[in-house]
Enzyme design. Structure first.
Site, PDB file in Angstrom:
ATOM      1  CG  ASP A  89     -17.497  -4.318   6.705  1.00 57.44           C
ATOM      2  OD1 ASP A  89     -17.074  -4.076   7.845  1.00 57.44           O
ATOM      3  OD2 ASP A  89     -16.747  -4.538   5.730  1.00 57.44           O
TER       4      ASP A  89
ATOM      5  CG  ASP B  91     -10.394   3.961   5.135  1.00 54.08           C
ATOM      6  OD1 ASP B  91      -9.775   3.359   6.027  1.00 54.08           O
ATOM      7  OD2 ASP B  91     -11.616   4.182   5.174  1.00 54.08           O
TER       8      ASP B  91
END
Length: 240
Positions: A132, A12
Site C-alpha cells: 500500500d 471491506d
C-alpha cells in the site's frame, strides 16, 4: 491465478458492516450493509473472486470480523482472498485450511518477511503481499505508518520469497472516486513476473481499462460499485 483479467469486488468490513474508507482514514467510512449480503450480490452479478478485508484487523492487529468471513465462505463458491490482521504462519494456515484461497499480508510481510516464505512453502501461491503506497512509499498498520520502502523494489523482494501475487493499493486516491494513477501500477508490474492486482481510485470504466493496459492482472473495485458508478457486469465487459 487470474488467467484472464478480472474485476474483483471489495468487501471491506468494520464492526460487522461493509465500509469504504477515503484514503484509508478511520472515521471517513460509508457503510453499505451486511457483508454476506454484499458478497452474495457480487457473486450473483458474476464475480469470480472476492476481496475481503477485516479493517478492524488491519488497524488493531486482531481479526474482529471472523464470523462474517466464515459466513461468506459458507455462502459463496468463488475464490476468496482475505487480508487484515493476519500476523503469523499459523493464522494464515488456519484460514487457508478453512477455505480462504489466498491470504493477503501487509504489515506482517514488512515486519517479518520470512512469513511469506513460511506460508508459501506449505501452500504455494497462496500469499498475496499487499503493498500500500502513500506518497511513494509503502505504508503499514492500516496505512498509518511509513516504512521507507519503494513499492517496486519491495515487490521484487517478495516475489523472491515466494509470493504468488502483489496487491498494489494507491492510498493517495483510494476511496475518492476521482480516478486512478497508472504510472505507480506500471512500475510494480514491470518489476515482477507474478500477477499484480491494482486497487485505489477506480471511478469509471475507463479507469478499469487503463489499469488493464498498465499490466494489472486484476483490479479491486469498491466505492464505485457500491455507489453505482457502473455495474460489475459492465466493468467485467470493459476488461475483456
Amino acid at each position: 491465478m487470474f488467467p484472464e483479467f478480472e474485476v474483483v469486488p471489495a468487501v471491506d468490513m468494520q464492526d460487522g458492516q461493509v465500509v469504504q474508507l477515503v484514503g484509508g482514514e478511520r472515521g471517513t467510512g460509508t457503510e453499505y450493509g451486511d457483508p454476506v449480503e454484499a458478497a452474495r450480490r457480487w457473486v450473483d452479478a458474476g464475480a469470480r473472486t472476492l476481496h475481503l478485508v477485516d479493517l478492524d484487523g488491519a488497524f488493531e492487529g486482531e481479526r474482529e470480523n471472523a464470523s462474517a468471513v466464515d459466513a461468506i465462505l459458507d455462502d459463496v463458491d468463488v475464490d476468496v482472498q482475505l487480508g487484515g490482521g493476519i500476523r503469523t504462519v499459523a493464522d494464515a494456515t488456519d484460514l487457508l485450511d478453512r477455505g480462504v484461497d489466498r491470504v493477503i499480508l501487509g504489515t506482517a510481510a514488512v515486519e517479518t518477511p520470512e512469513i511469506v516464505e513460511g506460508i508459501s512453502d506449505e501452500h504455494p501461491g497462496s500469499v498475496t503481499v499487499s503493498l500500500d503506497a502513500k506518497d511513494g512509499e509503502v505504508v503499514v498498520s492500516g496505512w498509518t505508518e511509513g516504512t521507507g520502502l519503494d513499492p517496486a523494489e519491495a515487490a521484487t523482494r517478495y516475489e523472491d520469497l515466494g509470493a504468488g501475487a502483489i496487491l498494489f493499493t494507491d492510498v493517495d486516491v483510494e476511496g475518492q472516486l476521482e480516478g486512478v494513477r497508472t504510472d505507480p501500477v506500471r512500475r510494480v508490474v514491470e518489476a515482477v513476473d507474478i500477477p499484480v492486482i491494482a486497487s485505489g481510485g477506480v471511478a469509471t470504466l475507463e479507469d478499469v481499462r487503463d489499469l488493464q493496459a498498465a499490466g494489472a492482472s486484476a483490479v479491486v473495485v469498491g466505492s464505485a460499485l457500491y455507489e453505482g458508478q457502473f455495474t460489475l457486469e459492465d466493468a467485467m465487459a470493459a476488461g475483456e
